[in-house]
Design a protein around this motif. Structure first.
Motif, PDB file in Angstrom:
ATOM      1  N   VAL A  11       0.870  -1.174   0.000  1.00  0.00           N
ATOM      2  CA  VAL A  11       0.000   0.000   0.000  1.00  0.00           C
ATOM      3  C   VAL A  11       0.906   1.223   0.000  1.00  0.00           C
ATOM      4  CG1 VAL A  11      -1.767   1.233   1.312  1.00  0.00           C
ATOM      5  CG2 VAL A  11      -1.780  -1.254   1.277  1.00  0.00           C
ATOM      6  N   SER A  12       0.511   2.265  -0.667  1.00  0.00           N
ATOM      7  CA  SER A  12       1.313   3.474  -0.754  1.00  0.00           C
ATOM      8  C   SER A  12       1.328   4.238   0.574  1.00  0.00           C
ATOM      9  CB  SER A  12       0.757   4.382  -1.854  1.00  0.00           C
ATOM     10  OG  SER A  12       1.320   5.674  -1.766  1.00  0.00           O
ATOM     11  N   VAL A  13       2.525   4.467   1.096  1.00  0.00           N
ATOM     12  CA  VAL A  13       2.677   5.267   2.310  1.00  0.00           C
ATOM     13  C   VAL A  13       2.226   6.697   2.032  1.00  0.00           C
ATOM     14  CG1 VAL A  13       4.332   6.177   3.992  1.00  0.00           C
ATOM     15  CG2 VAL A  13       4.523   3.800   3.214  1.00  0.00           C
ATOM     16  N   ASP A  14       2.566   7.221   0.860  1.00  0.00           N
ATOM     17  CA  ASP A  14       2.154   8.580   0.496  1.00  0.00           C
ATOM     18  C   ASP A  14       0.634   8.711   0.513  1.00  0.00           C
ATOM     19  OD1 ASP A  14       4.765   9.540   0.095  1.00  0.00           O
ATOM     20  OD2 ASP A  14       4.774   8.882  -1.995  1.00  0.00           O
ATOM     21  N   ALA A  44      10.093   3.888   3.924  1.00  0.00           N
ATOM     22  CA  ALA A  44       8.875   3.630   4.693  1.00  0.00           C
ATOM     23  C   ALA A  44       8.051   2.557   3.993  1.00  0.00           C
ATOM     24  CB  ALA A  44       8.065   4.913   4.818  1.00  0.00           C
ATOM     25  N   THR A  45       7.469   1.662   4.780  1.00  0.00           N
ATOM     26  CA  THR A  45       6.613   0.591   4.276  1.00  0.00           C
ATOM     27  C   THR A  45       5.379   0.506   5.163  1.00  0.00           C
ATOM     28  OG1 THR A  45       8.561  -0.676   3.594  1.00  0.00           O
ATOM     29  CG2 THR A  45       6.506  -1.890   3.780  1.00  0.00           C
ATOM     30  N   MET A  46       4.235   0.260   4.566  1.00  0.00           N
ATOM     31  CA  MET A  46       3.018   0.046   5.352  1.00  0.00           C
ATOM     32  C   MET A  46       3.069  -1.359   5.954  1.00  0.00           C
ATOM     33  SD  MET A  46       1.299   2.857   5.298  1.00  0.00           S
ATOM     34  CE  MET A  46      -0.095   2.210   6.233  1.00  0.00           C
ATOM     35  N   TRP A  47       2.733  -1.438   7.230  1.00  0.00           N
ATOM     36  CA  TRP A  47       2.594  -2.699   7.955  1.00  0.00           C
ATOM     37  C   TRP A  47       1.158  -2.746   8.435  1.00  0.00           C
ATOM     38  CZ3 TRP A  47       6.246  -6.564   8.818  1.00  0.00           C
ATOM     39  CH2 TRP A  47       7.501  -6.306   8.275  1.00  0.00           C
ATOM     40  N   GLY A  48       0.375  -3.627   7.852  1.00  0.00           N
ATOM     41  CA  GLY A  48      -1.050  -3.632   8.141  1.00  0.00           C
ATOM     42  C   GLY A  48      -1.657  -2.361   7.578  1.00  0.00           C
ATOM     43  N   ILE A  51       0.138   1.160  10.199  1.00  0.00           N
ATOM     44  CA  ILE A  51       1.472   1.364  10.747  1.00  0.00           C
ATOM     45  C   ILE A  51       2.462   1.599   9.612  1.00  0.00           C
ATOM     46  CG2 ILE A  51       3.390   0.308  12.022  1.00  0.00           C
ATOM     47  CD1 ILE A  51       1.289  -1.227  13.652  1.00  0.00           C
ATOM     48  N   ILE A  52       3.250   2.657   9.747  1.00  0.00           N
ATOM     49  CA  ILE A  52       4.329   2.941   8.806  1.00  0.00           C
ATOM     50  C   ILE A  52       5.605   2.458   9.474  1.00  0.00           C
ATOM     51  CG2 ILE A  52       5.609   4.730   7.583  1.00  0.00           C
ATOM     52  CD1 ILE A  52       2.947   6.380   7.663  1.00  0.00           C
ATOM     53  N   GLY A  53       6.271   1.486   8.850  1.00  0.00           N
ATOM     54  CA  GLY A  53       7.430   0.869   9.477  1.00  0.00           C
ATOM     55  C   GLY A  53       8.688   0.971   8.648  1.00  0.00           C
ATOM     56  N   MET A  69       8.069  -8.332  11.623  1.00  0.00           N
ATOM     57  CA  MET A  69       7.560  -7.022  12.006  1.00  0.00           C
ATOM     58  C   MET A  69       8.596  -5.976  11.677  1.00  0.00           C
ATOM     59  SD  MET A  69       4.893  -5.738  13.061  1.00  0.00           S
ATOM     60  CE  MET A  69       4.565  -4.005  13.174  1.00  0.00           C
ATOM     61  N   CYS A  70       8.141  -4.737  11.587  1.00  0.00           N
ATOM     62  CA  CYS A  70       9.075  -3.635  11.361  1.00  0.00           C
ATOM     63  C   CYS A  70       9.923  -3.438  12.608  1.00  0.00           C
ATOM     64  CB  CYS A  70       8.332  -2.351  10.999  1.00  0.00           C
ATOM     65  SG  CYS A  70       7.079  -1.807  12.168  1.00  0.00           S
ATOM     66  N   ARG A  71      11.164  -3.009  12.413  1.00  0.00           N
ATOM     67  CA  ARG A  71      12.050  -2.762  13.560  1.00  0.00           C
ATOM     68  C   ARG A  71      11.637  -1.518  14.318  1.00  0.00           C
ATOM     69  NH1 ARG A  71      18.124  -2.882  11.563  1.00  0.00           N
ATOM     70  NH2 ARG A  71      18.357  -1.758  13.533  1.00  0.00           N
ATOM     71  N   ILE A  72      11.104  -0.545  13.619  1.00  0.00           N
ATOM     72  CA  ILE A  72      10.662   0.697  14.225  1.00  0.00           C
ATOM     73  C   ILE A  72       9.529   1.234  13.368  1.00  0.00           C
ATOM     74  CG2 ILE A  72      12.294   2.167  12.983  1.00  0.00           C
ATOM     75  CD1 ILE A  72      12.677   3.681  15.643  1.00  0.00           C
ATOM     76  N   GLY A  73       8.590   1.951  13.983  1.00  0.00           N
ATOM     77  CA  GLY A  73       7.489   2.460  13.187  1.00  0.00           C
ATOM     78  C   GLY A  73       6.656   3.481  13.939  1.00  0.00           C
ATOM     79  N   PHE A  74       5.610   3.948  13.252  1.00  0.00           N
ATOM     80  CA  PHE A  74       4.699   4.914  13.851  1.00  0.00           C
ATOM     81  C   PHE A  74       3.367   4.845  13.132  1.00  0.00           C
ATOM     82  CE2 PHE A  74       6.081   7.303  10.223  1.00  0.00           C
ATOM     83  CZ  PHE A  74       5.036   8.176   9.919  1.00  0.00           C
ATOM     84  N   SER A  75       2.366   5.468  13.747  1.00  0.00           N
ATOM     85  CA  SER A  75       1.052   5.565  13.134  1.00  0.00           C
ATOM     86  C   SER A  75       0.410   6.889  13.523  1.00  0.00           C
ATOM     87  CB  SER A  75       0.154   4.412  13.584  1.00  0.00           C
ATOM     88  OG  SER A  75      -1.083   4.479  12.906  1.00  0.00           O
TER      89      SER A  75
END
Length: 141
Positions: A11-14, A44-48, A51-53, A69-75
């Protein structure tokens, strides 16, 4: 065993960030993305769905539950900007100086970046990224 919902998604992070309704949260999400890309050197990659990971690792619990899972991320959630930065005790002193935030074991909740010391936040993100290479459990799941 139930299927893991939080996994890398094509999925596009943008597009995801542009769809964030709250204008401050959208702008803060773009700023955190840029900071995390700079710190990690990873795209950046979408996780679910939310979450941007950055980066990834494989974890496996004694129970047999395992995944990636992503090592680090945010939402950029509706209630706050949620950063998945681990529950490392050495952050206590830094978090005391960070500014207005809440936290849980593995999450840092910020209403807006203007409420915190962004340079200190970047230091926390950098330390999490460097430390997460040795983590063998999922702090986001």
């Amino acid at each position: 065993m139930a299927e893991i919902k939080t996994k890398a998604a094509a999925v596009s992070v943008d597009d995801f960030l542009e769809a964030v309704e709250h204008p401050v949260r959208r702008a803060d999400g773009k700023a955190v993305r840029a900071m995390m890309e700079r710190v990690t050197g990873e795209p950046a990659t979408m996780w679910g769905p939310t979450i941007i990971g950055f980066g990834s690792y494989h974890y496996k619990y004694a129970s047999g539950h395992e995944g990636d899972m992503c090592r680090i991320g945010f939402s950029p959630r509706s209630a706050s900007l949620t950063l998945y930065v681990g529950g490392f005790p050495e952050y206590d002193g830094m978090l005391a100086r960070l500014g207005k935030h809440k936290r849980s074991k593995a999450c840092l909740y910020i209403n807006k970046l203007a409420d915190v010391d962004v340079a200190l936040l970047e230091e926390i993100v950098t330390r999490t990224w460097m430390t997460s290479a040795d983590v063998d459990h999922c702090t986001v799941c």
